[in-house]
Design a protein around this motif. Structure first.
Motif, PDB file in Angstrom:
ATOM      1  N   ASP A   1      45.697  31.946  38.852  1.00 58.19           N
ATOM      2  CA  ASP A   1      44.605  32.890  38.503  1.00 58.19           C
ATOM      3  C   ASP A   1      43.950  32.267  37.358  1.00 58.19           C
ATOM      4  O   ASP A   1      42.772  32.302  37.283  1.00 58.19           O
ATOM      5  CB  ASP A   1      45.249  34.210  38.117  1.00 58.19           C
TER       6      ASP A   1
ATOM      7  N   ILE B   1      35.208  34.503  42.874  1.00 56.20           N
ATOM      8  CA  ILE B   1      36.456  34.121  42.001  1.00 56.20           C
ATOM      9  C   ILE B   1      36.695  34.480  40.675  1.00 56.20           C
ATOM     10  O   ILE B   1      38.118  34.805  40.485  1.00 56.20           O
ATOM     11  CB  ILE B   1      36.147  32.483  42.212  1.00 56.20           C
ATOM     12  N   ILE B   2      35.654  34.646  39.796  1.00 52.87           N
ATOM     13  CA  ILE B   2      36.149  35.032  38.392  1.00 52.87           C
ATOM     14  C   ILE B   2      36.345  36.423  38.566  1.00 52.87           C
ATOM     15  O   ILE B   2      37.735  36.820  37.701  1.00 52.87           O
ATOM     16  CB  ILE B   2      34.690  35.060  37.761  1.00 52.87           C
TER      17      ILE B   2
ATOM     18  N   LEU C   1      29.600  33.490  44.783  1.00 48.16           N
ATOM     19  CA  LEU C   1      30.988  33.126  45.265  1.00 48.16           C
ATOM     20  C   LEU C   1      31.787  32.535  43.973  1.00 48.16           C
ATOM     21  O   LEU C   1      32.977  33.173  43.701  1.00 48.16           O
ATOM     22  CB  LEU C   1      31.084  31.675  45.983  1.00 48.16           C
ATOM     23  N   SER C   2      31.223  32.330  42.929  1.00 49.74           N
ATOM     24  CA  SER C   2      31.901  31.783  41.545  1.00 49.74           C
ATOM     25  C   SER C   2      32.155  33.227  41.047  1.00 49.74           C
ATOM     26  O   SER C   2      33.130  33.394  40.238  1.00 49.74           O
ATOM     27  CB  SER C   2      31.121  31.009  40.779  1.00 49.74           C
ATOM     28  N   LEU C   3      31.145  34.135  41.251  1.00 48.25           N
ATOM     29  CA  LEU C   3      31.439  35.450  40.506  1.00 48.25           C
ATOM     30  C   LEU C   3      32.626  36.249  41.281  1.00 48.25           C
ATOM     31  O   LEU C   3      33.400  36.856  40.541  1.00 48.25           O
ATOM     32  CB  LEU C   3      30.435  36.180  40.580  1.00 48.25           C
TER      33      LEU C   3
ATOM     34  N   GLY D   1      35.921  29.100  38.337  1.00 43.00           N
ATOM     35  CA  GLY D   1      34.674  30.153  38.325  1.00 43.00           C
ATOM     36  C   GLY D   1      33.489  29.926  37.399  1.00 43.00           C
ATOM     37  O   GLY D   1      32.280  29.892  37.611  1.00 43.00           O
TER      38      GLY D   1
ATOM     39  N   ALA E   1      43.376  39.849  38.761  1.00 38.49           N
ATOM     40  CA  ALA E   1      44.669  39.396  38.825  1.00 38.49           C
ATOM     41  C   ALA E   1      45.415  39.300  37.645  1.00 38.49           C
ATOM     42  O   ALA E   1      46.619  39.663  37.371  1.00 38.49           O
ATOM     43  CB  ALA E   1      44.865  38.185  39.782  1.00 38.49           C
TER      44      ALA E   1
ATOM     45  N   MET F   1      31.868  26.953  37.293  1.00 42.38           N
ATOM     46  CA  MET F   1      30.630  26.857  38.178  1.00 42.38           C
ATOM     47  C   MET F   1      29.340  27.709  38.084  1.00 42.38           C
ATOM     48  O   MET F   1      28.283  27.330  37.907  1.00 42.38           O
ATOM     49  CB  MET F   1      31.422  27.122  39.342  1.00 42.38           C
TER      50      MET F   1
ATOM     51  N   SER G   1      41.820  29.419  38.768  1.00 41.39           N
ATOM     52  CA  SER G   1      40.377  30.062  39.249  1.00 41.39           C
ATOM     53  C   SER G   1      39.625  30.580  38.373  1.00 41.39           C
ATOM     54  O   SER G   1      38.348  30.618  38.581  1.00 41.39           O
ATOM     55  CB  SER G   1      40.715  31.031  40.704  1.00 41.39           C
ATOM     56  N   LEU G   2      39.788  31.301  37.303  1.00 40.48           N
ATOM     57  CA  LEU G   2      39.005  31.794  36.590  1.00 40.48           C
ATOM     58  C   LEU G   2      38.302  30.724  35.687  1.00 40.48           C
ATOM     59  O   LEU G   2      36.986  30.805  35.401  1.00 40.48           O
ATOM     60  CB  LEU G   2      39.852  32.652  35.294  1.00 40.48           C
TER      61      LEU G   2
ATOM     62  N   ARG H   1      38.129  38.026  41.075  1.00 43.66           N
ATOM     63  CA  ARG H   1      39.504  38.034  41.553  1.00 43.66           C
ATOM     64  C   ARG H   1      40.459  37.691  40.636  1.00 43.66           C
ATOM     65  O   ARG H   1      41.485  38.337  40.400  1.00 43.66           O
ATOM     66  CB  ARG H   1      39.527  37.254  42.681  1.00 43.66           C
ATOM     67  N   ALA H   2      40.309  36.636  39.656  1.00 43.92           N
ATOM     68  CA  ALA H   2      41.077  36.146  38.688  1.00 43.92           C
ATOM     69  C   ALA H   2      41.292  37.251  37.615  1.00 43.92           C
ATOM     70  O   ALA H   2      42.206  37.313  37.071  1.00 43.92           O
ATOM     71  CB  ALA H   2      40.508  34.762  38.077  1.00 43.92           C
ATOM     72  N   VAL H   3      40.091  37.665  37.187  1.00 42.10           N
ATOM     73  CA  VAL H   3      40.237  38.587  35.921  1.00 42.10           C
ATOM     74  C   VAL H   3      41.148  39.797  36.277  1.00 42.10           C
ATOM     75  O   VAL H   3      41.945  40.190  35.620  1.00 42.10           O
ATOM     76  CB  VAL H   3      38.703  39.039  35.445  1.00 42.10           C
TER      77      VAL H   3
END
Lengths: 343, 309
Positions: A299, B116-117, B112-114, A306, B123, A309, A302-303, B119-121
């Motif tokens: 996680d 990913i961000i 897409l990067s948003l 993301g 999680a 990018m 990927s944070l 989803r990570a946040v």
């Protein structure tokens, strides 16, 4: 030789190649855990080969691919099956498996003739899912989702086993791939690619065969990715469908975006930047974050990816290579630089 | 024979329920695409955030009040709605305004990067364990003759129909709705007519976040386990939108429903009767997508665009 290479300074390239091959020795001298660094660099090398091909497709031709991990998977699995189950020598598989991946490029190139932009992104993404599922479906050869053990590469009678040896194998091909990528980008084919990216209609009016060059872009990109796949399969000695996730395809695009789209050196820089960040910086950060949050390393990774990018797209769309170019021009014109241009 | 028919009917109803969710997600990003030309790959993640926020509210109220009543779910729904309005407004600021006229490549990668961000946040905040969302209807079911339909599916279909009617009304009969239509037709002309297009864009993003949140709330009890992979389900709304014709709102709805039915039927009856369908039933949406793009790229309701040099 003057004329063809006029626009760039080539003296530092042999120096760089020598540096690349001295690097393992330097690392061994400097650090006790040099084997881990070599492992990370090997992974970066494989991704560099793939990203050079991806940049030719997505950066130069403007055909967005969100399923490039599928080509990597095709290369890896076809080589693993050819070498281990059909007894093809590794050197021959090094030629055959990229061709298989290139043929897959042809297959996915067909719908690409009619669509572009986001539709192509979706199609390639779907292609990624489909290939992953097909690999599981052909379970007599691929052992389904259980994964496949792959033998080490055997070249001229030598078995290449450790990270140390793999480094030299991989980086020989990295150098070849980067040089080949540069040559393709600067050739007639590369110029046709860029013309297609800038305007399909104008390119067609100028006499460029759209169908031929788009298919060629997919084929070349598939070749590079298949090459990376062969090296990936045989140096990591175990492959399964989990290695070729949709997220990996997106990370490849992140790598070329961070490095700078449509420049081969940009692809190399971006790949090195992201892979080194992922493997050297994130583990350090992970320990810090574990104090506050109970979370998984994936996680945080990927944070960070993301965020990187996102910030690059908003603030620095030219990427790392673009930053370098701007800096170079800035220092060339140093006393007389119009400040507004370099913000 | 009757068994087959019975099974098919039941699968089609359940497929319409799943398809309604796809339709709502597709509706959300079709609105954004029509108005701002931004392709929002983060729509599934908006849905996931909505589901999580609703879950958070429901559990908070449950721990405060004890037994679940209808009010618990309604107040939680209201809380999630307020959250999603704020969220949509923030997204307009960080995604839409900087990226309005960028090339499609950057826009796709930014959303897409948003994704990913987000989803990570989520999680990191919610932790690695999947949650068990509550359903306001439990697992009760209604039987029409021999066909048994779960109340949850019916409520999903009903809410989806209701939402589509509300949105149709807003788009066609209110001032803001007409302003949105004008903006998506021609932003410059709309601006010259005195429409505050920046506010219209913000409104479009808010609407889309609200739709996503609602679909997340509806979907969460249906998938039984709530975790961050729910966002990937949003990706399947893209084949749905392409099937209906990208950029067409009726197309998004019809495409979503058709895709939902195809998926459910292939997972049920067809897999049971044909062995090979079993291998492909989780990628069938993507096969449909590629088939549509190869045969008729404009989809069922799409309009062919002529591109100028």
């Amino acid at each position: 030789m003057k004329g063809r290479y006029e626009d760039e300074n080539l003296y530092w390239i042999p120096v760089l190649i020598i540096f690349v091959f001295l690097l393992p020795f330097i690392l061994k001298g400097l650090s006790f855990s040099y084997k881990y660094y070599l492992f990370v660099l090997n992974m970066a090398g494989i991704y560099i080969i793939l990203n050079v091909g991806l940049d030719l497709l997505s950066g130069f031709t403007g055909l967005l691919s969100l399923g490039h991990a599928a080509f990597l998977a095709v290369g890896a699995y076809s080589s693993a099956i050819l070498v281990d189950q059909f007894g093809v020598p590794f050197a021959l598989s090094l030629i055959l498996s990229p061709l298989v991946a290139g043929l897959f490029g042809f297959v996915i190139g067909f719908p690409a003739l009619r669509i572009s932009g986001m539709y192509l992104g979706l199609t390639t993404m779907g292609f990624g899912f489909i290939v992953k599922r097909m690999i599981i479906a052909f379970r007599e050869w691929t052992h389904g989702s259980g994964g496949l053990d792959v033998s080490s590469p055997v070249l001229f009678g030598y078995t290449i086993k450790t990270d140390w040896n793999n480094y030299f194998l991989i980086y020989t091909f990295v150098v070849i791939a980067v040089v080949a990528g540069r040559r393709i980008a600067k050739s007639k084919i590369g110029r046709a690619f860029m013309a297609i990216r800038d305007s399909e209609q104008a390119a067609e009016a100028a006499g460029i065969n759209l169908a031929k060059y788009k298919m060629l872009a997919f084929f070349i990109s598939g070749l590079f990715a298949g090459f990376a796949g062969v090296l990936f399969a045989h140096t990591s000695s175990f492959i399964s469908t989990d290695h070729f996730d949709i997220l990996l395809s997106i990370y490849f695009i992140i790598m070329i975006l961070v490095g700078g789209v449509s420049s081969i050196y940009g692809a190399v820089l971006g790949t090195l930047f992201i892979v080194l960040l992922d493997n050297l910086f994130v583990p350090l950060l992970k320990d810090q974050i574990h104090f506050w949050f109970n979370t998984q390393a994936g996680d945080i990774q990927s944070l960070i990816f993301g965020l990187i990018m996102f910030l690059f797209i908003i603030f620095q769309p030219m990427g790392l290579y673009g930053m370098w170019l701007k800096m170079r021009i800035y220092w060339k014109l140093f006393p007389f630089n119009p400040r507004q241009r370099f913000t | 024979m009757t068994d087959l028919f019975l099974g098919l009917t039941q699968e089609i109803i359940s497929g319409i329920a799943l398809g309604s969710i796809y339709a709502l997600i597709a509706l959300g990003f079709t609105m954004i695409f029509k108005a701002t030309e931004v392709v929002n790959f983060a729509q599934g993640e908006l849905m996931m955030v909505g589901a999580y926020v609703n879950f958070f509210f429901v559990t908070t109220f449950l721990s405060a009040a004890g037994t679940p009543t209808a009010w618990t779910f309604l107040v939680a729904l209201g809380g999630s709605m307020i959250f999603s309005v704020l969220f949509g407004y923030i997204l307009d600021f960080i995604i839409n305004r900087p990226l309005k006229d960028e090339p499609i490549f950057s826009v796709i990668m930014a959303t897409l990067s948003l994704a990913i961000i987000i989803r990570a946040v989520v999680a990191i905040i919610a932790g690695p364990i999947s949650l068990m969302p509550f359903s306001p209807f439990g697992d009760s079911a209604i039987s029409f003759g021999t066909i048994i339909v779960s109340v949850l599916d019916l409520s999903i279909i009903g809410s989806a129909i209701g939402l589509v009617i509300i949105f149709y009304y807003i788009f066609h009969y209110t001032r803001w709705g007409i302003a949105m239509q004008a903006t998506s037709e021609d932003p410059i002309a709309a601006q010259l007519m005195g429409i505050p297009i920046k506010r219209v864009y913000a409104l479009v993003w808010i609407f889309s976040a609200v739709v996503a949140t609602l679909s997340g709330i509806l979907l969460a009890p249906r998938i039984a386990l709530l975790d961050t992979t729910m966002g990937f389900l949003g990706l399947k709304a893209f084949p749905a939108a392409v099937l209906g014709g990208f950029g067409s709102i009726p197309g998004a709805i019809v495409g979503g429903v058709i895709l939902g039915v195809i998926e459910t039927v292939s997972m049920g009856t067809l897999s049971f009767h044909f062995q090979w369908i079993k291998e492909i039933n989780d990628i069938i949406a993507w096969i449909v997508l590629i088939a549509v793009l190869m045969i008729k790229p404009d989809g069922l309701f799409g309009v062919e665009k002529v591109k100028k040099v």
